[in-house]
Scaffold this motif. Structure first.
Motif, PDB file in Angstrom:
ATOM      1  N   ILE A  40       0.865  -1.169   0.000  1.00 43.00           N
ATOM      2  CA  ILE A  40       0.000   0.000   0.000  1.00 43.00           C
ATOM      3  C   ILE A  40       0.906   1.224   0.000  1.00 43.00           C
ATOM      4  O   ILE A  40       1.747   1.382   0.884  1.00 43.00           O
ATOM      5  CB  ILE A  40      -0.937   0.034   1.230  1.00 43.00           C
ATOM      6  CG1 ILE A  40      -1.764  -1.243   1.327  1.00 43.00           C
ATOM      7  CG2 ILE A  40      -1.817   1.287   1.203  1.00 43.00           C
ATOM      8  CD1 ILE A  40      -2.689  -1.495   0.169  1.00 43.00           C
ATOM      9  N   SER A  41       0.742   2.072  -1.002  1.00 46.09           N
ATOM     10  CA  SER A  41       1.549   3.279  -1.137  1.00 46.09           C
ATOM     11  C   SER A  41       0.828   4.462  -0.509  1.00 46.09           C
ATOM     12  O   SER A  41      -0.266   4.826  -0.930  1.00 46.09           O
ATOM     13  CB  SER A  41       1.817   3.560  -2.621  1.00 46.09           C
ATOM     14  OG  SER A  41       2.401   4.835  -2.782  1.00 46.09           O
ATOM     15  N   ASN A  42       1.472   5.057   0.492  1.00 44.60           N
ATOM     16  CA  ASN A  42       1.012   6.307   1.095  1.00 44.60           C
ATOM     17  C   ASN A  42       2.072   7.341   0.735  1.00 44.60           C
ATOM     18  O   ASN A  42       3.049   7.519   1.447  1.00 44.60           O
ATOM     19  CB  ASN A  42       0.868   6.150   2.606  1.00 44.60           C
ATOM     20  CG  ASN A  42       0.361   7.404   3.277  1.00 44.60           C
ATOM     21  OD1 ASN A  42       0.046   8.390   2.637  1.00 44.60           O
ATOM     22  ND2 ASN A  42       0.290   7.371   4.593  1.00 44.60           N
ATOM     23  N   PHE A  43       1.882   7.988  -0.407  1.00 44.64           N
ATOM     24  CA  PHE A  43       2.893   8.881  -0.951  1.00 44.64           C
ATOM     25  C   PHE A  43       2.711  10.289  -0.393  1.00 44.64           C
ATOM     26  O   PHE A  43       1.592  10.819  -0.377  1.00 44.64           O
ATOM     27  CB  PHE A  43       2.801   8.918  -2.483  1.00 44.64           C
ATOM     28  CG  PHE A  43       4.084   9.296  -3.147  1.00 44.64           C
ATOM     29  CD1 PHE A  43       4.934   8.327  -3.637  1.00 44.64           C
ATOM     30  CD2 PHE A  43       4.445  10.618  -3.255  1.00 44.64           C
ATOM     31  CE1 PHE A  43       6.130   8.682  -4.238  1.00 44.64           C
ATOM     32  CE2 PHE A  43       5.630  10.992  -3.847  1.00 44.64           C
ATOM     33  CZ  PHE A  43       6.484  10.012  -4.341  1.00 44.64           C
ATOM     34  N   GLN A  44       3.800  10.896   0.049  1.00 45.23           N
ATOM     35  CA  GLN A  44       3.781  12.244   0.614  1.00 45.23           C
ATOM     36  C   GLN A  44       3.077  13.219  -0.334  1.00 45.23           C
ATOM     37  O   GLN A  44       3.430  13.326  -1.503  1.00 45.23           O
ATOM     38  CB  GLN A  44       5.217  12.706   0.854  1.00 45.23           C
ATOM     39  CG  GLN A  44       5.360  14.106   1.377  1.00 45.23           C
ATOM     40  CD  GLN A  44       6.831  14.506   1.521  1.00 45.23           C
ATOM     41  OE1 GLN A  44       7.709  13.928   0.911  1.00 45.23           O
ATOM     42  NE2 GLN A  44       7.071  15.499   2.331  1.00 45.23           N
ATOM     43  N   GLY A  45       2.059  13.885   0.170  1.00 43.79           N
ATOM     44  CA  GLY A  45       1.341  14.877  -0.608  1.00 43.79           C
ATOM     45  C   GLY A  45       0.203  14.318  -1.441  1.00 43.79           C
ATOM     46  O   GLY A  45      -0.550  15.079  -2.042  1.00 43.79           O
ATOM     47  N   ASP A  46       0.069  13.009  -1.489  1.00 44.11           N
ATOM     48  CA  ASP A  46      -1.018  12.398  -2.253  1.00 44.11           C
ATOM     49  C   ASP A  46      -2.236  12.231  -1.353  1.00 44.11           C
ATOM     50  O   ASP A  46      -2.099  12.036  -0.144  1.00 44.11           O
ATOM     51  CB  ASP A  46      -0.591  11.037  -2.807  1.00 44.11           C
ATOM     52  CG  ASP A  46      -1.408  10.589  -4.007  1.00 44.11           C
ATOM     53  OD1 ASP A  46      -2.519  11.122  -4.212  1.00 44.11           O
ATOM     54  OD2 ASP A  46      -0.939   9.693  -4.736  1.00 44.11           O
ATOM     55  N   VAL A  47      -3.402  12.311  -1.920  1.00 44.73           N
ATOM     56  CA  VAL A  47      -4.637  12.156  -1.152  1.00 44.73           C
ATOM     57  C   VAL A  47      -5.214  10.750  -1.300  1.00 44.73           C
ATOM     58  O   VAL A  47      -6.244  10.448  -0.725  1.00 44.73           O
ATOM     59  CB  VAL A  47      -5.700  13.199  -1.576  1.00 44.73           C
ATOM     60  CG1 VAL A  47      -5.212  14.607  -1.277  1.00 44.73           C
ATOM     61  CG2 VAL A  47      -6.057  13.061  -3.042  1.00 44.73           C
TER      62      VAL A  47
END
Length: 86
Positions: free
Chosen positions: A7-14
């Motif tokens: 699961i990708s929780n990318f900085q700045g992504d919603v």
């Protein structure tokens, strides 16, 4: 190629995203794959920075050249992808 879901929780992504990577990818390759799905879409590029990987909620970054198979990451773990100075 052994696919491995994260699961990708990318900085700045919603958006949290399911990303399939290879178990033999390095953390830099995992970061590039996650970035492919976020940077330039919902996240502004930061070409002077590198994307680093850490477990969600942790401050410790995985070594850039560590292979996914060499880490404690399990399938479907949430990972944070953050921009850092080189």
């Amino acid at each position: 190629m052994a696919t491995f879901p994260i699961i990708s929780n990318f900085q700045g992504d919603v958006v949290l995203q399911l990303v399939l990577v290879d178990i033999e990818h390095t953390m830099d390759e995992v970061a590039a794959e996650a970035g492919h799905h976020s940077v330039g879409r919902r996240v502004a590029p930061q070409p002077s920075k590198v994307i680093r990987v850490r477990r969600q909620g942790s401050d410790a970054l995985y070594p850039r050249q560590a292979k996914l198979s060499e880490t404690d990451i399990k399938p479907m773990d949430a990972l944070e992808f953050i921009f850092c100075d080189q």
